[in-house]
Scaffold this active site. Structure first.
Site, mmCIF file in Angstrom:
data_model
loop_
_atom_site.group_PDB
_atom_site.id
_atom_site.type_symbol
_atom_site.label_atom_id
_atom_site.label_comp_id
_atom_site.label_asym_id
_atom_site.label_seq_id
_atom_site.Cartn_x
_atom_site.Cartn_y
_atom_site.Cartn_z
ATOM 1 N N HIS A 1 -5.052 -4.419 -2.202
ATOM 2 C CA HIS A 1 -4.863 -3.364 -3.207
ATOM 3 C C HIS A 1 -4.781 -3.904 -4.637
ATOM 4 O O HIS A 1 -4.679 -3.127 -5.575
ATOM 5 C CB HIS A 1 -3.601 -2.549 -2.901
ATOM 6 N N SER B 1 0.794 -1.229 0.000
ATOM 7 C CA SER B 1 0.000 0.000 0.000
ATOM 8 C C SER B 1 0.826 1.278 0.000
ATOM 9 O O SER B 1 0.344 2.316 -0.416
ATOM 10 C CB SER B 1 -0.946 0.000 1.194
ATOM 11 N N LYS C 1 -11.842 -1.145 -1.100
ATOM 12 C CA LYS C 1 -11.038 -0.422 -2.092
ATOM 13 C C LYS C 1 -11.720 -0.509 -3.469
ATOM 14 O O LYS C 1 -12.635 0.243 -3.738
ATOM 15 C CB LYS C 1 -9.607 -0.930 -2.055
#
Ligand SMILES: Cc1ncc(COP(=O)(O)O)c(C=O)c1O
Lengths: 85, 395
Positions: free
Chosen positions: B213, B185, B244
């Protein structure tokens, strides 16, 4: 293999820790890693990896909860080194 | 020092780092207009620091699904999956995730943080070993601490270092859970998964990959890093988040091991918390459909990522090790990072500021993240501002 003793470990630790510390601070076995050396968590974790490599041992991070002084860390390394033989 | 004094000391250390006039608890966003624009204070701001990789936060399909779920099932479940909070939507989403990954089963958690806590602490315990990448997310550390297993770090993305530590563990490598992330990240770099899989097999260890991610971002159908390398079948457990690319809140773990379902009985972060709300589940199900069929969104995302990355690199900024939706610029000092971050905000661009010790190896980062909804014009504007700031701040 050369036997290690606690004094050697303490000496090595004092050397390595000096690079993090205020040059005026004298590092003794009773120096508190957090309050006196103000070593931040990432630096401490990286030092642990270096010690693992130097002594060829695994130092679990959870074993650090009881480590306050330089001597505590040296004792932990010594114990883990003996256990690993 | 008393308990409350300790909190005061931690707060003043943090506030001392921040520019005056900025709240210590994060920038307050007053209004949110779209996946790329919001109002901060009185100013319209371009958002370049979210995790909204596919730009789905305002998708009509997801909003409609959420509205309908609220009308039909109410606002909250008021209970755990193991009690009154186990609705058909939760089970359907688990089946859809298992189907997406072509895996035997899936467990949905209330957040991605809890997916890591619950999976890790359910898999390992005292006497076992967690061998984790040095740059692991806090949810991975916390899961390891909760487990009571021995925690050992290896140097970030360094397979030689990982092997050294596996070798040192001897017989214990069989009771070792190796934990890595698809995309990290902070710097946006990817794990060297093929080598890691090779090592986990050679040492009979178990591998957990957090695709927080990388879900929606990597792989032909957006499954993540494991799909990119064709290694879905080789990774023991994959965790991820809805917060996300799916623009919801919640998390999951998928696996081919039949024992995955046993976690439901032992995992406190799964049991002792309320299940995700019906609207969250419905919106996530709709988002997962869009993600699976989101090849165009991924292409758009990667075009934006490459454009920003190559531009910042050409300007002379020190950037992330590889291009991707997270484009971090690495600055020499916290002061420089702060100046750049402030300069961007003054020009109407919001990015993330990451100062030591939060950033890896004491670095200071100005971290941008692009998404599929950014227009070429928006990215060009960002490049132009970075270019202007380079001469005043870096040189
Ligand atoms: C790598 C990683 N894992 C897990 C999480 C936790 O996800 P969530 O926001 O769903 O709790 C995050 C997000 O912050 C993350 O970056």
């Amino acid at each position: 293999m050369v036997d290690i003793n606690q004094e050697d470990i303490l000496r090595l630790l004092a050397q390595r820790l000096a690079s993090f510390a205020n040059p005026e601070l004298e590092i003794t076995p009773d120096t508190n890693l957090i309050t006196q050396l103000a070593i931040d968590s990432i630096k401490l974790l990286n030092l642990i990896m270096e010690l693992e490599d130097h002594f060829d041992i695994s130092i679990p991070l959870n074993a650090l909860t009881d480590v306050v002084t330089v001597r505590d860390l040296a004792n932990l390394v010594y114990k883990l080194k003996l256990d690993s033989k | 020092m008393s308990l409350l004094e300790k909190l005061d000391a931690a707060a003043s250390a943090r506030i001392a780092q921040l520019p005056s006039g900025l709240g210590a608890f994060g920038i307050p966003i007053e209004e949110i207009y779209s996946p790329t624009e919001a109002r901060i204070g009185t100013k319209r701001i371009l958002l370049l620091g979210t995790n909204n990789y596919l730009g789905l936060s305002f998708s009509p399909e997801c909003r409609k699904a959420a509205h309908e779920a609220i009308d039909q099932e109410g606002t909250g479940t008021t209970g755990s999956r193991m009690a009154n909070g186990n609705y058909s939507g939760h089970r359907a989403l688990e089946m859809e995730f298992a189907d997406f990954y072509q895996c035997r089963s899936c467990i949905v958690f209330t957040t991605g943080y809890q997916a890591n806590l619950g999976t890790i602490s359910g898999l390992i315990g005292p006497g076992d070993v967690a061998l984790i990448d040095g740059d692991s997310h806090a949810s991975i550390y916390d899961g390891c601490v909760l487990s009571g297993a021995d925690i050992i770090r290896f140097r970030h993305n360094d397979v030689i270092d990982l092997e050294k530590r596996l070798r040192r563990l001897g017989e214990r490598s069989k009771n070792t859970l190796i934990i890595v992330e698809g995309i990290y990240s902070m710097l946006g770099d990817q794990a060297p998964l093929a080598d890691i899989v090779r090592l986990k097999k050679a040492y009979n260890s178990t591998l957990l990959l957090d695709e927080a991610h990388s879900l929606g971002v990597l792989g032909e159908t957006g499954q993540g890093l494991a799909e990119k390398y064709g290694l879905i079948g080789e990774v023991d457990f994959i965790t991820g988040t809805f917060s996300k690319s799916l623009c919801g809140i919640g998390g999951y773990c998928v696996s081919n091991h039949p024992q995955l379902d046993q976690l439901r009985y032992v995992s406190h972060p799964y049991i002792f918390t309320a299940s995700p709300s019906p609207a969250t589940i419905a919106a996530t199900r709709a988002a997962l459909k869009l993600l699976k069929n989101g090849r165009e969104l991924r292409e758009r995302l990667w075009e934006n990522a490459r454009q920003l990355y190559s531009h910042l690199q050409a300007l002379g900024y020190q950037v992330s090790p590889e291009p991707g939706p997270i484009v971090a610029t690495i600055l020499d000092s916290p002061q420089q990072a702060l100046a750049l971050w402030k300069g961007l905000l003054e020009n109407g661009i919001y990015v993330n500021l990451i100062l030591p010790p939060a950033a890896p190896e004491g670095k200071s980062l100005v971290r941008c993240s692009v998404n599929a909804a950014h227009t070429t014009k928006q990215i060009e504007y960002v490049c132009e501002v970075f270019s202007r700031l380079y001469s005043s701040i870096i040189q």
